[in-house]
Design a protein around this motif. Structure first.
Motif, PDB file in Angstrom:
ATOM      1  N   ILE A   1       0.853  -1.190   0.000  1.00 19.56           N
ATOM      2  CA  ILE A   1       0.000   0.000   0.000  1.00 19.56           C
ATOM      3  C   ILE A   1       0.890   1.242   0.000  1.00 19.56           C
TER       4      ILE A   1
ATOM      5  N   PHE B   1       2.465   1.802  -3.410  1.00 17.91           N
ATOM      6  CA  PHE B   1       1.554   2.480  -4.313  1.00 17.91           C
ATOM      7  C   PHE B   1       1.922   3.967  -4.370  1.00 17.91           C
TER       8      PHE B   1
ATOM      9  N   LEU C   1       5.584   4.427  -5.892  1.00 15.74           N
ATOM     10  CA  LEU C   1       5.601   4.284  -7.348  1.00 15.74           C
ATOM     11  C   LEU C   1       5.061   5.538  -8.030  1.00 15.74           C
ATOM     12  N   LEU C   2       3.913   6.011  -7.549  1.00 14.92           N
ATOM     13  CA  LEU C   2       3.327   7.198  -8.168  1.00 14.92           C
ATOM     14  C   LEU C   2       4.233   8.409  -7.956  1.00 14.92           C
TER      15      LEU C   2
ATOM     16  N   MET D   1       7.447   8.364  -7.737  1.00  8.18           N
ATOM     17  CA  MET D   1       8.551   8.241  -8.703  1.00  8.18           C
ATOM     18  C   MET D   1       8.121   8.683 -10.089  1.00  8.18           C
ATOM     19  N   MET D   2       6.913   8.272 -10.476  1.00  7.15           N
ATOM     20  CA  MET D   2       6.458   8.650 -11.817  1.00  7.15           C
ATOM     21  C   MET D   2       6.322  10.155 -11.928  1.00  7.15           C
ATOM     22  N   LEU D   3       5.808  10.754 -10.873  1.00  4.31           N
ATOM     23  CA  LEU D   3       5.653  12.208 -10.898  1.00  4.31           C
ATOM     24  C   LEU D   3       7.023  12.881 -10.921  1.00  4.31           C
TER      25      LEU D   3
ATOM     26  N   TYR E   1       9.654  11.611 -12.307  1.00  2.00           N
ATOM     27  CA  TYR E   1      10.175  11.442 -13.664  1.00  2.00           C
ATOM     28  C   TYR E   1       9.515  12.422 -14.628  1.00  2.00           C
ATOM     29  N   VAL E   2       8.206  12.563 -14.520  1.00  5.78           N
ATOM     30  CA  VAL E   2       7.501  13.468 -15.433  1.00  5.78           C
ATOM     31  C   VAL E   2       7.933  14.911 -15.191  1.00  5.78           C
TER      32      VAL E   2
END
Lengths: 518, 645
Positions: free
Chosen positions: B179, B182, B185-186, B188-190, B192-193
């Motif tokens: 949990i 979750f 991960l998000l 990290m994506m943010l 990266y973006v």
């Protein structure tokens, strides 16, 4: 003309099937060994494809073209790019593994069984290599017959129901696709004056939006049934439960990829505008599939059904990533197709291992197996971890790239998709606990033998691939990169059209997938 | 000398691999050679690398070691590469050092275990993952380590997998961590973006210019990362897995669930301080959650009977302090407390393990008492560590906890400071309650266990003595007040200075409190600790009757707290049961089987019905066919006649 690599790889299994005809059916072991050797030979011959493949170009490679029925523009044309290369390798690899795994599972009509498997292999490789629609459709339909027999003859108690359902359902979708192909063919002739079934000629064709929509829908439904995308998935649990292990491994490992491959090869590049316009509802059902598949998998009592529903969830990611139309999303999807082939294939092999010992797949029949079969427990654990995408295993790289690609396209979808990460862990670990941990309560489980050498021999290559793709995926990614970028470029035409839409429309369509999820 | 870094990481992996593959066939000594050898070597290399780091001038203390390109897809480029700077250096020494001691201890503790090799395989695998987590030079590598330690935690909690409680606790830990993941991960994506990379250096250097101070993106990234941290470091609301994790063997509790893994969340926050400093809202959330966890977990620790559970809640509570420190910008204090906590909590857990070992597996403190006589080494080391955690001068915990409280006070969060101080008092109480119940008073040991009550072997007591030594003097690395004496501050400080961001932080900490005030605070917190100890002494040694009367009177509250405020039951009732039931009764039985599959089979039976009806036309009687021919002809005739007219 250079050496026809693809034809050789495609037709060796078929030649092998012919060879089996001359062996007496009583010599079961000779048939088994011969089939396995054919599998090895085919795999070995397919390896050079990987090394000779030139990365950095989106062109089709190893192309072969021979006129077949010239007046209709039908050609025998084969070729692979960065998208299909790995699916071909996955097929030769998995089939080799499967041939070894069936030695003790099948005793009835061994010869016919192996012939069916070999014919199936030829058809599957053909689907991934064909560059002509007629040839493609030929292999596509050819694939159904051996699988129909595998489930219907060597399956479980409800095998007839399952196999008829599988056959008719898939067939219904295929017929739609055939119609759409014919419309495309006529349209292509009207536009260019040339009769051709060349798939690549159709990429980037200009079609009016209404035609595009209906043709896209026909292709989509055909592939969606094959994947299967929610809500077209109900044939899958039935087929898996009834199929023999070999059938399940091939079905989950390779045949389901035909659907997602179809999206990338046909549905998206031929109909970019329609595909882009459909992103919201396709993403919506993909997301439903991810979460719904995981939740329903969680409450299954039959291990095979659980793995079948987990496939619905995993392939939801692949569909979602593909329709993100980003380099990361699509690369992740292709990787995840391979990963799913390996890890779910391995899971079915594992279920096969315990099924052969206990002749049941009910979770409640097991418990505490880790104590009786420690080696098996380790292998099972590794495969489980690969399935829940633990970093360091293959699953993670694909899943992360998909999520990243989706995030770049739409944050909201990415957030929902990421919840699948949690549920994935829940259903796999819960199943693992109930099967492997605890005390051995069932008398029948007390003296189960651990893995045999043959079982090791086919599980070990799977494990090697699981770690290889997790630790060093770059050789794979770099080979697909150019093709994926090209695909994104070809389909970007649709993105432009989508952006020109009045913003109001976009606002109206976005909330829908939320509703479906609630 | 960057090349050393990958060796440090790879050694335990090699150890795990060897023991995993051939350990079954080796003797215990063989297993020890690879398990302890790899960890020991790793520790030696770590010291070497650390010395190399120290040799560099303070502002250039970074060693980098890129091994190979892991994922290179589209614009994303992630290397497998390692980075040593003062922050990772501190963790590196703690992890390899304490890790090695616990390996040594385990050779004694696990002596009688049947799958000795498996234990050490997991333990080495854990070391590898933890080192990956702290030495990786980008977020994705941290995530590998992050999930890797989670896996090892799962495997080791469920080490006795034949016990359902152990297997369930392992699964619970994994899922709760997921949990959190979750969020990670998000986040990290943010990242990266936003930044186009996941590389620490690139992200942190770009952070001040790319992010707006207090902006949505900065807040979102940091909140998501913090969600990850709450999972791994057992903070509210994801803390309930840690007490259950005590199902694992005690060395595991010491290594993973006290000294190292659970501090990974703190490491993440310190590591990403450049991002967190841009997000004041998140900082407040972190501080409040940390503080709340510190108090909440401490109260649950009050009445537990299981010796390891008390320590587990104490760990949750101490982790809360570390987060509170991070939240008020006191990263050095947080790191300092991680270090001292690693010493004293590892010592406490190993000490409890020594007790449990001696008591033949008994963990209930009500069946102990007066063990001091039987196991003096365990007792004295345990006492030193208890003094340390209670914050008694001059033991290690005093300095680090005091720095956290001082930072909190100075940042203006007076309420948090008060709660922190109260929790410190409670800590002193329940820790001494534990000591008194276990080692003092009358013996309540069952005769059965009394027989083989013994001091543990040297392999177990030596690590205890080393750790107790560290718990006694470790605090002197961060002596407050005297200029230049706070070695840790000078060493770690540069890591947390982020150019423009530092200015913001500096503005907030504009006024430095006077020395008098700091001394006053110190005396106050000492007083609170002393009070806590006295209350424990009064109720558990002097006047036990009074205690029982009091508990009688407060039985309601006692019951609620003893049952952990029923948090597990609430989570089950609100989340677990509804999700499982809806999935089973609704999604599977109704939607899947009846609705969706009903449509599929319905289509089939529709056509079956249709053809069953249509086939009636084919009767096989010539008269029927003749009739229909006649009828049709008639229709045609009528049609044409009508049409012509």
């Amino acid at each position: 003309m250079s050496f026809p690599w693809l034809s050789v790889v495609t037709f060796i299994p078929l030649l092998g099937a012919l060879l089996l005809l001359f062996i007496d059916g009583e010599n079961k072991n000779i048939i088994r060994v011969t089939t396995f050797i054919i599998g090895i030979v085919d795999f070995i011959i397919s390896i050079p494809l990987f090394f000779m493949f030139k990365s950095g170009t989106a062109e089709m490679q190893f192309v072969e073209r021979i006129d077949w029925i010239k007046s209709f523009g039908i050609e025998y044309s084969m070729g692979i790019d960065g998208i299909s290369l790995f699916l071909v390798l996955l097929t030769t690899f998995s089939c080799m593994v499967v041939y070894l795994s069936t030695w003790t599972a099948i005793e009835k009509s061994v010869k016919e069984f192996n012939i069916a498997l070999l014919v199936l292999q030829t058809a599957m490789i053909g689907v991934f290599c064909a560059l002509d629609f007629v040839l493609f459709y030929f292999f596509w339909e050819l694939m159904l017959i051996p699988m129909y027999l595998l489930i219907g003859v060597w399956g479980g108690a409800r095998r007839i129901y399952a196999t008829v359902k599988f056959f008719i359902y898939t067939m219904a979708g295929s017929v739609l696709m055939l119609l759409a192909i014919l419309v495309l063919y006529v349209e292509h002739h009207a536009q260019t004056g040339v009769y051709s079934f060349d798939i690549l000629q159709y990429h980037g064709m200009v079609l009016n939006p209404v035609t595009q929509f209906w043709l896209f829908l026909a292709f989509f439904v055909a592939f969606a049934i094959k994947v299967p995308v929610w809500p077209f998935h109900t044939w899958l649990p039935d087929a898996h439960v009834e199929a023999p292990t070999a059938g399940s491994v091939i079905l989950a490992g390779i045949m389901l990829k035909m659907g997602t491959y179809g999206f990338l090869r046909f549905a998206m590049p031929i109909f970019p505008e329609a595909a882009h316009a459909a992103v919201w509802w396709i993403s919506g059902i993909a997301l439903v599939g991810i979460i719904y598949g995981a939740l329903v998998a969680m409450v299954q009592e039959d291990v095979k059904k659980l793995v079948a529903y987990s496939s619905v969830s995993h392939l939801g990611y692949v569909v979602l990533g593909s329709f993100a139309f980003t380099v990361h999303g699509i690369e992740g999807s292709i990787l995840q197709m391979i990963n799913h082939g390996i890890s779910t294939g391995a899971l079915f092999l594992i279920v096969g291992i315990i099924y052969e010992r206990r002749h049941t797949r009910l979770i409640s029949e097991f418990g505490g197996l880790a104590r009786v079969m420690p080696m098996f427990a380790t292998v099972f654990m590794i495969v489980t971890l690969s399935s829940i995408a633990l970093p360091g295993t293959n699953g993670f790289v694909g899943e992360f790239l998909i999520l990243l690609g989706v995030f770049e396209a739409n944050v909201f979808y990415a957030v929902l998709a990421t919840t699948g990460v949690i549920f994935g862990a829940v259903y796999m670990l819960w199943m693992f606990q109930r099967v492997m941990f605890g005390e051995v309560t069932n008398e029948n489980n007390k003296n189960l033998p651990d893995m045999t050498c043959r079982e090791w021999a086919y599980m070990l290559p799977m494990i090697v691939v699981i770690f290889w793709l997790g630790v060093y995926p770059n050789p794979v990614i770099e080979r697909m990169e150019a093709s994926v970028k090209n695909l994104v470029a070809v389909t970007s035409r649709g993105a432009v059209a989508e952006r020109k839409k009045p913003p109001v429309l976009a606002k109206v369509v976005i909330p829908d997938p939320v509703k479906e999820d609630n | 000398m960057g090349y050393l870094l990958w060796v440090i990481v790879a050694l335990p992996l090699a150890g795990a691999f060897i023991n995993g593959v051939i350990g079954r066939k080796m003797s215990r000594n063989g297993v020890n050679i690879f398990a302890l050898g790899s960890t020991g070597l790793s520790f030696i290399f770590a010291i070497d690398a650390f010395l190399d780091l120290l040799a560099l001038p303070p502002e250039h203390r970074v060693l980098d070691n890129t091994v190979y390109s892991w994922i290179s897809a589209g614009a994303l480029n992630v290397d497998v590469g390692f980075m040593l700077d003062p922050l990772s250096g501190l963790w590196l020494l703690v992890v390899t050092g304490v890790g090695f001691l616990i390996h040594v201890y385990s050779t004694g503790y696990m002596e009688h275990d049947k799958s000795y090799w498996r234990f050490f395989c997991y333990l080495n695998l854990f070391m590898f993952s933890m080192l990956m987590l702290i030495l990786g030079n980008n977020f994705l590598l941290m995530f590998i380590g992050w999930e890797g330690v989670g896996l090892c935690s799962y495997l080791l909690i469920g080490y006795d997998y034949h016990r359902d409680a152990a297997a369930t606790a392992g699964k619970k830990a994994f899922v709760m961590n997921r949990i959190g993941d979750f969020g990670f991960l998000l986040g990290m994506m943010l990242i990266y973006v936003t930044f186009g990379t996941l590389d620490y250096q690139a992200v942190f250097n770009a952070a001040p210019a790319t992010l707006h101070y207090g902006g949505t993106v900065a807040t979102a990234i940091t909140l998501l990362l913090f969600l990850g941290a709450t999972g791994k470091s057992a903070q509210i609301p994801l803390f309930t897995w840690l007490p259950d994790a005590m199902e694992g063997p005690t060395p595991v509790s010491a290594l993973i669930h006290a000294a190292t893994m659970v501090t990974a969340g703190v490491y993440m926050l310190c590591r990403s301080s450049a991002l967190f400093d841009m997000a004041p809202t998140t900082m407040t959330v972190v501080a409040v959650i940390g503080c709340a966890t510190a108090l909440f977990a401490a109260t649950i620790g009050l009445f537990q009977k299981d010796i390891k559970r008390v320590l587990a809640y104490s760990t949750v509570s101490q982790l809360g302090y570390m987060f509170m420190a991070c939240g008020v910008g006191g990263y050095v204090a947080a790191a300092f407390h991680v270090m001292t906590h690693a010493f004293f909590k590892a010592c406490l857990f190993l000490g409890s393990g020594s007790v449990i070992h001696a008591m033949s597996g008994e963990q209930n403190m009500e069946k102990m008492g007066d063990l001091k006589r039987h196991m003096p080494k365990t007792y004295w080391t345990f006492l030193i560590s208890t003094l340390a955690i209670s914050g008694i001068v001059p033991f290690a915990g005093f300095f680090s906890k005091d720095e956290i409280l001082a930072d909190t006070f100075n940042s203006g969060h007076t309420v948090l400071w008060i709660i922190g101080a109260i929790a410190a008092g409670i800590t002193a109480f329940y820790m001494f309650r534990l000591v008194f119940m276990t080692f003092h008073g009358e013996s309540r040991v069952e005769p059965e266990a009394m027989h083989h009550l013994h001091e543990s072997p040297d392999s177990m007591t030596t690590p205890l003595i080393v750790l107790a030594g560290l718990a006694a003097v470790g605090g002197f690395l961060g002596v407050p007040l005297i200029e230049g004496w706070n070695v840790l501050h000078n060493f770690l400080g540069p890591v947390f200075e982020h150019g423009a961001v530092a200015a913001h932080a500096a503005a907030e900490h504009a006024e430095h409190p006077s020395v008098m005030l700091e001394v006053g605070l110190m005396i106050l917190s000492l007083g609170v600790a002393a009070a806590g100890i006295y209350v424990a002494y009064y109720f558990y040694i002097l006047n036990t009757k009074k205690r029982d009367e009091l508990y009688e009177k407060l039985s309601g509250i006692h019951k609620v707290i003893y049952n952990k405020y029923y948090i597990d039951e609430i989570y089950d009732a609100v989340f677990t049961h509804p999700i499982v039931n809806v999935s089973r009764e609704m999604l599977h039985k109704v939607i899947d089987v009846i609705v969706i599959d009903g449509c599929v089979n319905g289509t089939a039976s529709f056509f079956a019905t249709l053809s069953a009806w249509a086939k009636r036309i084919q009767t096989g009687f010539v008269r029927d066919y003749a009739f229909s021919m006649l009828f049709a002809t008639l229709l045609f005739v009528i049609y044409y006649v009508m049409g012509l007219s």
